[in-house]
Design a protein around this motif. Structure first.
Motif, PDB file in Angstrom:
ATOM      1  N   HIS A   1       0.828  -0.861  -0.278  1.00 19.61           N
ATOM      2  CA  HIS A   1       0.195   0.178  -0.340  1.00 19.61           C
ATOM      3  C   HIS A   1       1.050   1.151   0.431  1.00 19.61           C
ATOM      4  O   HIS A   1       2.005   0.884   0.008  1.00 19.61           O
ATOM      5  N   THR A   2       0.148   2.268   0.002  1.00 19.92           N
ATOM      6  CA  THR A   2       1.103   3.221  -0.384  1.00 19.92           C
ATOM      7  C   THR A   2       1.008   3.733   1.743  1.00 19.92           C
ATOM      8  O   THR A   2      -0.096   4.222   2.147  1.00 19.92           O
ATOM      9  N   ALA A   3       1.134   5.480   2.178  1.00 24.09           N
ATOM     10  CA  ALA A   3       0.544   5.771   3.113  1.00 24.09           C
ATOM     11  C   ALA A   3       2.096   7.140   3.628  1.00 24.09           C
ATOM     12  O   ALA A   3       2.791   7.406   2.675  1.00 24.09           O
ATOM     13  N   VAL A   4       1.261   8.188   3.260  1.00 26.36           N
ATOM     14  CA  VAL A   4       1.383   9.683   2.984  1.00 26.36           C
ATOM     15  C   VAL A   4       1.199  11.237   4.039  1.00 26.36           C
ATOM     16  O   VAL A   4      -0.476  10.791   4.580  1.00 26.36           O
ATOM     17  N   LEU A   5       1.662  11.634   4.654  1.00 31.00           N
ATOM     18  CA  LEU A   5       1.142  13.046   5.593  1.00 31.00           C
ATOM     19  C   LEU A   5       0.673  14.004   4.946  1.00 31.00           C
ATOM     20  O   LEU A   5       1.143  14.502   4.091  1.00 31.00           O
ATOM     21  N   VAL A   6      -0.623  14.227   5.268  1.00 34.13           N
ATOM     22  CA  VAL A   6      -1.662  14.988   4.471  1.00 34.13           C
ATOM     23  C   VAL A   6      -1.845  16.072   6.192  1.00 34.13           C
ATOM     24  O   VAL A   6      -1.602  16.380   7.271  1.00 34.13           O
ATOM     25  N   ALA A   7      -2.921  17.124   5.382  1.00 38.07           N
ATOM     26  CA  ALA A   7      -3.245  18.500   6.431  1.00 38.07           C
ATOM     27  C   ALA A   7      -3.458  17.933   7.374  1.00 38.07           C
ATOM     28  O   ALA A   7      -4.201  16.463   7.905  1.00 38.07           O
ATOM     29  N   GLY A   8      -2.805  18.566   8.497  1.00 40.54           N
ATOM     30  CA  GLY A   8      -3.346  17.971  10.520  1.00 40.54           C
ATOM     31  C   GLY A   8      -2.167  16.963  10.485  1.00 40.54           C
ATOM     32  O   GLY A   8      -2.170  16.753  11.730  1.00 40.54           O
ATOM     33  N   GLY A   9      -1.176  17.268   9.828  1.00 37.86           N
ATOM     34  CA  GLY A   9      -0.449  15.484  10.393  1.00 37.86           C
ATOM     35  C   GLY A   9      -0.913  14.637  11.207  1.00 37.86           C
ATOM     36  O   GLY A   9      -0.858  13.320  10.782  1.00 37.86           O
ATOM     37  N   VAL A  10      -1.675  14.236   9.866  1.00 40.34           N
ATOM     38  CA  VAL A  10      -2.532  13.290   9.795  1.00 40.34           C
ATOM     39  C   VAL A  10      -1.632  12.128   8.179  1.00 40.34           C
ATOM     40  O   VAL A  10      -1.702  13.021   7.698  1.00 40.34           O
ATOM     41  N   VAL A  11      -2.135  11.062   8.430  1.00 39.53           N
ATOM     42  CA  VAL A  11      -1.675  10.023   7.786  1.00 39.53           C
ATOM     43  C   VAL A  11      -2.957   9.182   6.619  1.00 39.53           C
ATOM     44  O   VAL A  11      -3.448   8.828   7.015  1.00 39.53           O
ATOM     45  N   LEU A  12      -2.539   9.663   5.647  1.00 41.45           N
ATOM     46  CA  LEU A  12      -3.440   8.850   3.990  1.00 41.45           C
ATOM     47  C   LEU A  12      -3.128   7.299   3.935  1.00 41.45           C
ATOM     48  O   LEU A  12      -1.827   7.143   3.098  1.00 41.45           O
ATOM     49  N   CYS A  13      -3.490   6.791   4.043  1.00 41.23           N
ATOM     50  CA  CYS A  13      -2.966   5.504   3.728  1.00 41.23           C
ATOM     51  C   CYS A  13      -4.307   4.576   3.123  1.00 41.23           C
ATOM     52  O   CYS A  13      -5.294   4.612   3.291  1.00 41.23           O
ATOM     53  N   THR A  14      -3.361   4.025   1.709  1.00 37.51           N
ATOM     54  CA  THR A  14      -4.396   3.771   0.400  1.00 37.51           C
ATOM     55  C   THR A  14      -3.682   2.736   0.366  1.00 37.51           C
ATOM     56  O   THR A  14      -2.585   1.943  -0.083  1.00 37.51           O
TER      57      THR A  14
ATOM     58  N   VAL B   1       2.173  13.707  -2.523  1.00 36.39           N
ATOM     59  CA  VAL B   1       1.232  14.631  -1.978  1.00 36.39           C
ATOM     60  C   VAL B   1       1.495  15.578  -3.155  1.00 36.39           C
ATOM     61  O   VAL B   1       2.442  16.590  -2.816  1.00 36.39           O
ATOM     62  N   LEU B   2       0.118  16.657  -4.093  1.00 32.60           N
ATOM     63  CA  LEU B   2       0.198  17.688  -4.362  1.00 32.60           C
ATOM     64  C   LEU B   2       0.925  18.592  -3.958  1.00 32.60           C
ATOM     65  O   LEU B   2       1.051  20.028  -4.033  1.00 32.60           O
ATOM     66  N   ASP B   3      -0.320  18.806  -2.997  1.00 29.11           N
ATOM     67  CA  ASP B   3       0.178  19.960  -1.284  1.00 29.11           C
ATOM     68  C   ASP B   3      -1.060  19.195  -0.653  1.00 29.11           C
ATOM     69  O   ASP B   3      -1.383  17.786  -0.471  1.00 29.11           O
ATOM     70  N   ASP B   4      -0.768  19.539   0.382  1.00 27.18           N
ATOM     71  CA  ASP B   4      -1.346  19.007   1.886  1.00 27.18           C
ATOM     72  C   ASP B   4      -2.748  18.923   1.726  1.00 27.18           C
ATOM     73  O   ASP B   4      -3.373  18.035   2.839  1.00 27.18           O
ATOM     74  N   THR B   5      -3.414  19.012   1.148  1.00 25.49           N
ATOM     75  CA  THR B   5      -5.410  18.680   0.637  1.00 25.49           C
ATOM     76  C   THR B   5      -5.394  17.689   0.122  1.00 25.49           C
ATOM     77  O   THR B   5      -6.670  17.305  -0.303  1.00 25.49           O
ATOM     78  N   SER B   6      -4.362  17.503  -0.803  1.00 25.87           N
ATOM     79  CA  SER B   6      -4.358  16.817  -2.279  1.00 25.87           C
ATOM     80  C   SER B   6      -3.260  15.327  -2.660  1.00 25.87           C
ATOM     81  O   SER B   6      -2.218  15.648  -2.171  1.00 25.87           O
ATOM     82  N   VAL B   7      -3.938  14.173  -3.092  1.00 28.62           N
ATOM     83  CA  VAL B   7      -3.006  13.512  -3.177  1.00 28.62           C
ATOM     84  C   VAL B   7      -3.462  12.877  -4.547  1.00 28.62           C
ATOM     85  O   VAL B   7      -4.740  12.303  -4.625  1.00 28.62           O
ATOM     86  N   LEU B   8      -2.397  12.432  -5.051  1.00 27.37           N
ATOM     87  CA  LEU B   8      -2.370  12.462  -6.460  1.00 27.37           C
ATOM     88  C   LEU B   8      -1.906  10.255  -6.304  1.00 27.37           C
ATOM     89  O   LEU B   8      -0.676  10.097  -6.622  1.00 27.37           O
TER      90      LEU B   8
END
Length: 222
Positions: free
Chosen positions: A132-145, A188-195
């Motif tokens: 899978h993938t995991a990236v840091l986004v807005a608010g220090g949250v980790v997005l796991c896909t 991470v395109l910016d802290d609110t968008s992930v490609l």
């Protein structure tokens, strides 16, 4: 090169860029593949887990110091794993999540504290996953896909998504991707968008791409 009068090419002198160079470094303590390598705030690199090409899964970790090109053993993971993710958190810790080991798909997570050289167990993922993938986004949250769930028969490609809040130590399910996939990339395109791009799905390699909007918890096909 440039086009001169009469449409003919003229040579234009340009300084050549110096070629990059490779420098030999000390060999790691343990050979490994399927591991992660994370740049720490102090400039060292944390290498965690992996496997020995089918001969065993590793809990061992090492720290690379670029100042003297040396490797030093670090505290081992609580759970051996490969094909996991490692994400640098806002507080400087490293979140390792998921993966696979001899017992199957891993649903556990743990964080590394470089100052203490110690791992701490964290909340379990909603779904065990590897690749899978995991990236840091807005608010220090980790997005796991995405990723693979090897516990299913046959093994399943996942479209599921989850978000980890390190302050609350809580995983929460997010909106699922449009396409199940593993071995994909997440940028991470910016802290609110992930490609999210490519990967393998039930039908094989995929060229599908989609963007996750953090604020609305939605996916957009592109």
């Amino acid at each position: 090169m440039s086009v001169g009068r009469g449409g003919q090419w003229n040579e234009v002198a340009a300084p050549l860029q110096p070629a990059g160079t490779w420098h030999a470094s000390a060999t790691m303590h343990d050979a490994r593949e399927g591991h992660t390598a994370t740049l720490l705030p102090d400039g060292r690199v944390l290498v965690a887990g992996g496997d020995l090409h089918g001969s065993g899964f590793l809990a061992s970790c090492e720290l690379y110091d670029p100042r003297d090109r040396s490797w030093h053993r670090a505290a081992p993971l609580g759970t051996p794993r490969a094909a996991h993710t490692a994400t640098l958190l806002e507080d400087g810790g490293v979140l390792v999540a998921g993966g696979v080991n001899a017992w199957g798909t891993v649903d556990s997570a743990e964080t590394y504290d470089a100052a203490a050289d110690a791992w701490s167990e964290r909340a379990t993922l909603c779904t065990g996953r590897s690749g899978h993938t995991a990236v840091l986004v807005a608010g220090g949250v980790v997005l796991c896909t995405g990723g693979m769930d090897l516990a299913r028969m046959p093994p399943a490609h996942l479209s599921s998504v989850e978000l980890y809040d390190p302050i609350l130590d809580l995983w929460d399910e997010g909106a699922s991707m449009r396409w199940p996939r593993a071995g994909h990339s997440a940028t991470v395109l910016d802290d609110t968008s992930v490609l999210v791009v490519g990967g393998n799905g039930p039908q094989g390699p995929s060229g599908a791409a989609e963007v996750y909007r953090v604020r609305t918890d939605t996916w957009e096909a592109i």
